[in-house]
Design a protein around this motif. Sequence first.
Motif, mmCIF file in Angstrom:
data_model
loop_
_atom_site.group_PDB
_atom_site.id
_atom_site.type_symbol
_atom_site.label_atom_id
_atom_site.label_comp_id
_atom_site.label_asym_id
_atom_site.label_seq_id
_atom_site.Cartn_x
_atom_site.Cartn_y
_atom_site.Cartn_z
ATOM 1 N N THR A 1 -85.208 -35.693 4.759
ATOM 2 C CA THR A 1 -84.747 -36.142 3.446
ATOM 3 C C THR A 1 -83.293 -36.578 3.479
ATOM 4 O O THR A 1 -82.862 -37.401 2.671
ATOM 5 N N GLN A 2 -82.501 -36.015 4.401
ATOM 6 C CA GLN A 2 -81.115 -36.422 4.531
ATOM 7 C C GLN A 2 -81.009 -37.861 5.019
ATOM 8 O O GLN A 2 -80.008 -38.538 4.778
ATOM 9 N N VAL A 3 -82.055 -38.323 5.685
ATOM 10 C CA VAL A 3 -82.080 -39.680 6.213
ATOM 11 C C VAL A 3 -82.611 -40.662 5.177
ATOM 12 O O VAL A 3 -82.106 -41.780 5.029
ATOM 13 N N LEU A 4 -83.625 -40.258 4.440
ATOM 14 C CA LEU A 4 -84.321 -41.177 3.552
ATOM 15 C C LEU A 4 -83.654 -41.356 2.202
ATOM 16 O O LEU A 4 -83.881 -42.364 1.534
ATOM 17 N N ALA A 5 -82.854 -40.395 1.760
ATOM 18 C CA ALA A 5 -82.370 -40.388 0.382
ATOM 19 C C ALA A 5 -80.852 -40.465 0.302
ATOM 20 O O ALA A 5 -80.136 -40.020 1.202
ATOM 21 N N THR A 6 -80.372 -41.007 -0.810
ATOM 22 C CA THR A 6 -78.949 -41.010 -1.116
ATOM 23 C C THR A 6 -78.560 -39.615 -1.619
ATOM 24 O O THR A 6 -79.424 -38.795 -1.959
ATOM 25 N N PRO A 7 -77.248 -39.324 -1.715
ATOM 26 C CA PRO A 7 -76.845 -38.012 -2.256
ATOM 27 C C PRO A 7 -77.429 -37.737 -3.646
ATOM 28 O O PRO A 7 -77.857 -36.615 -3.927
ATOM 29 N N GLU A 8 -77.458 -38.745 -4.507
ATOM 30 C CA GLU A 8 -78.019 -38.543 -5.850
ATOM 31 C C GLU A 8 -79.517 -38.254 -5.774
ATOM 32 O O GLU A 8 -80.036 -37.389 -6.499
ATOM 33 N N GLN A 9 -80.202 -38.976 -4.909
ATOM 34 C CA GLN A 9 -81.640 -38.738 -4.753
ATOM 35 C C GLN A 9 -81.917 -37.379 -4.149
ATOM 36 O O GLN A 9 -82.914 -36.732 -4.492
ATOM 37 N N ARG A 10 -81.054 -36.920 -3.254
ATOM 38 C CA ARG A 10 -81.246 -35.595 -2.666
ATOM 39 C C ARG A 10 -81.120 -34.500 -3.719
ATOM 40 O O ARG A 10 -81.771 -33.461 -3.608
ATOM 41 N N GLU A 11 -80.299 -34.728 -4.728
ATOM 42 C CA GLU A 11 -80.211 -33.752 -5.823
ATOM 43 C C GLU A 11 -81.539 -33.661 -6.563
ATOM 44 O O GLU A 11 -81.998 -32.559 -6.896
ATOM 45 N N ARG A 12 -82.175 -34.794 -6.824
ATOM 46 C CA ARG A 12 -83.488 -34.789 -7.480
ATOM 47 C C ARG A 12 -84.535 -34.155 -6.582
ATOM 48 O O ARG A 12 -85.399 -33.394 -7.050
ATOM 49 N N LEU A 13 -84.474 -34.468 -5.293
ATOM 50 C CA LEU A 13 -85.403 -33.852 -4.353
ATOM 51 C C LEU A 13 -85.223 -32.342 -4.317
ATOM 52 O O LEU A 13 -86.202 -31.590 -4.213
ATOM 53 N N ALA A 14 -83.987 -31.884 -4.404
ATOM 54 C CA ALA A 14 -83.726 -30.445 -4.387
ATOM 55 C C ALA A 14 -84.367 -29.754 -5.583
ATOM 56 O O ALA A 14 -84.844 -28.619 -5.476
ATOM 57 N N GLU A 15 -84.415 -30.440 -6.724
ATOM 58 C CA GLU A 15 -85.062 -29.852 -7.908
ATOM 59 C C GLU A 15 -86.555 -29.654 -7.664
ATOM 60 O O GLU A 15 -87.118 -28.604 -8.009
ATOM 61 N N VAL A 16 -87.191 -30.668 -7.090
ATOM 62 C CA VAL A 16 -88.625 -30.551 -6.808
ATOM 63 C C VAL A 16 -88.871 -29.531 -5.702
ATOM 64 O O VAL A 16 -89.825 -28.747 -5.760
ATOM 65 N N THR A 17 -88.004 -29.508 -4.697
ATOM 66 C CA THR A 17 -88.139 -28.529 -3.613
ATOM 67 C C THR A 17 -88.048 -27.111 -4.152
ATOM 68 O O THR A 17 -88.774 -26.213 -3.697
ATOM 69 N N ALA A 18 -87.171 -26.892 -5.130
ATOM 70 C CA ALA A 18 -87.057 -25.558 -5.732
ATOM 71 C C ALA A 18 -88.365 -25.144 -6.392
ATOM 72 O O ALA A 18 -88.807 -23.995 -6.277
ATOM 73 N N VAL A 19 -89.008 -26.082 -7.078
ATOM 74 C CA VAL A 19 -90.287 -25.772 -7.729
ATOM 75 C C VAL A 19 -91.362 -25.512 -6.687
ATOM 76 O O VAL A 19 -92.168 -24.572 -6.820
ATOM 77 N N MET A 20 -91.396 -26.318 -5.621
ATOM 78 C CA MET A 20 -92.392 -26.101 -4.575
ATOM 79 C C MET A 20 -92.154 -24.771 -3.865
ATOM 80 O O MET A 20 -93.108 -24.071 -3.487
ATOM 81 N N SER A 21 -90.897 -24.397 -3.689
ATOM 82 C CA SER A 21 -90.588 -23.086 -3.098
ATOM 83 C C SER A 21 -91.119 -21.976 -3.990
ATOM 84 O O SER A 21 -91.664 -20.982 -3.508
ATOM 85 N N LEU A 22 -90.946 -22.141 -5.298
ATOM 86 C CA LEU A 22 -91.483 -21.164 -6.247
ATOM 87 C C LEU A 22 -92.994 -21.033 -6.090
ATOM 88 O O LEU A 22 -93.526 -19.913 -5.979
ATOM 89 N N LEU A 23 -93.708 -22.155 -6.067
ATOM 90 C CA LEU A 23 -95.172 -22.128 -6.018
ATOM 91 C C LEU A 23 -95.669 -21.517 -4.709
ATOM 92 O O LEU A 23 -96.586 -20.673 -4.717
ATOM 93 N N GLU A 24 -95.085 -21.939 -3.585
ATOM 94 C CA GLU A 24 -95.536 -21.414 -2.298
ATOM 95 C C GLU A 24 -95.138 -19.955 -2.123
ATOM 96 O O GLU A 24 -95.919 -19.139 -1.618
ATOM 97 N N GLY A 25 -93.911 -19.608 -2.520
ATOM 98 C CA GLY A 25 -93.476 -18.221 -2.403
ATOM 99 C C GLY A 25 -94.297 -17.294 -3.281
ATOM 100 O O GLY A 25 -94.676 -16.189 -2.872
ATOM 101 N N HIS A 26 -94.610 -17.736 -4.491
ATOM 102 C CA HIS A 26 -95.429 -16.930 -5.402
ATOM 103 C C HIS A 26 -96.818 -16.693 -4.815
ATOM 104 O O HIS A 26 -97.344 -15.566 -4.865
ATOM 105 N N ALA A 27 -97.409 -17.742 -4.218
ATOM 106 C CA ALA A 27 -98.731 -17.581 -3.614
ATOM 107 C C ALA A 27 -98.680 -16.609 -2.439
ATOM 108 O O ALA A 27 -99.587 -15.789 -2.257
ATOM 109 N N ASP A 28 -97.627 -16.681 -1.624
ATOM 110 C CA ASP A 28 -97.488 -15.755 -0.502
ATOM 111 C C ASP A 28 -97.333 -14.316 -0.986
ATOM 112 O O ASP A 28 -97.920 -13.387 -0.423
ATOM 113 N N VAL A 29 -96.534 -14.124 -2.027
ATOM 114 C CA VAL A 29 -96.322 -12.769 -2.546
ATOM 115 C C VAL A 29 -97.616 -12.194 -3.105
ATOM 116 O O VAL A 29 -97.985 -11.046 -2.817
ATOM 117 N N VAL A 30 -98.336 -12.991 -3.883
ATOM 118 C CA VAL A 30 -99.577 -12.496 -4.491
ATOM 119 C C VAL A 30 -100.594 -12.155 -3.411
ATOM 120 O O VAL A 30 -101.248 -11.097 -3.468
#
Length: 376
Positions: A254-283
């Motif tokens: 993602t550091q290659v494909l995206a601009t700094p502004e786009q990486r901020e948006r990607l980080a928001e989605v990554t945070a949500v995906m981390s939540l979903l995957e981490g929650h599934a692992d915990v359960v």
Amino acid sequence: MTDSSAPPAETSTGPTGSALVDWDFAAAAASRLVPPGPRTGRGEIEGIVTELRSAADRAIDPVATTAQLQTPPGTPPALVVDRPGWIRANAASMGAMLEPVLDEVVERRRTADRARAEAKGRELQELGPTAQKVGSTITGTEVAGMLSWLSTKVLGQYDLAPQGNPRLMFVAPNILAAERELDVDPSDFRLWVAMHEETHRVQFTAVPWLREFIIGRARSIGTEIMPEPDTMGERLREIATELPGVLRGETDITQVLATPEQRERLAEVTAVMSLLEGHADVVMDEVGPSVIPTVATIRKRFTERRKGAGGIDKILRRLLGMEAKMRQYRDGAIFVRAVMDQVGVEGFNRVWESPETLPLPTEIADPQAWVARVHG
């Protein structure tokens, strides 16, 4: 599915984004490329299919009790598929997910070409159907390689299916290969996998707004990341320059494909995906040995397996961003456990109230900050 022999889709102003990738060709080619999976007899195949269907049903109540979320009645039952079945489903879903993004790419290209043509006093010349078909087939070949490789790795999936009805899927040959490689109890492992995927199903069915939120964000970011036609050559040169660092693991794709502004948006989605995957692992782990007696052994060996990719496998994981996904499991599970330790499962479940209560990128690494923001 569309007839792959038909010409690319067109409107009164020219081809649409669906002409850029021949998804039917990609699915067919990937299905021919992919190995079938472990050698086994028909009886064992029938047995694992039956047991996975049963495991999906058995996972519903423990997940609902542990997560305090309920899959609504009438939700379609799980599908058990082989690798080509997974490929077909994901080619259709990827096509539906990316269609608005590719439409935008086509429109940008047409606008740029029209401006250049007008500057030279000429009329815009659209590519003919034959040229469009050749281009979409080449792209479809590249997609086929990706689908073929991924289809050997995925154990299960909740397919968001932007084009139709979401469905829980298990890839039987991959589960069989994993349980043999890990040398774990097959019945326990199949139920353990089912717990993870059932958690994803309950996330998206018990939280009605979540599916459209994820689809919308993914499409939005995909549109943003696509470079403007006039900068395509420059962006390709930048990617080629940075690619060796990606292959060595020195930087993220993602550091290659995206601009700094786009990486901020990607980080928001990554945070949500981390939540979903981490929650599934915990359960899947919190369900505990009363339901899955060998859960501790399975978790230990499976975690080691996630670390064990090497050679070409590791390179492909880096190119496809899979190593970042592995971090999502780890970081998300740490966040979920920390929040539950502070405010319990009910307090954690406030995360599902609205998009505003989802964790911010900084909060995944600082669960206390999320607790302070949401609980006050």
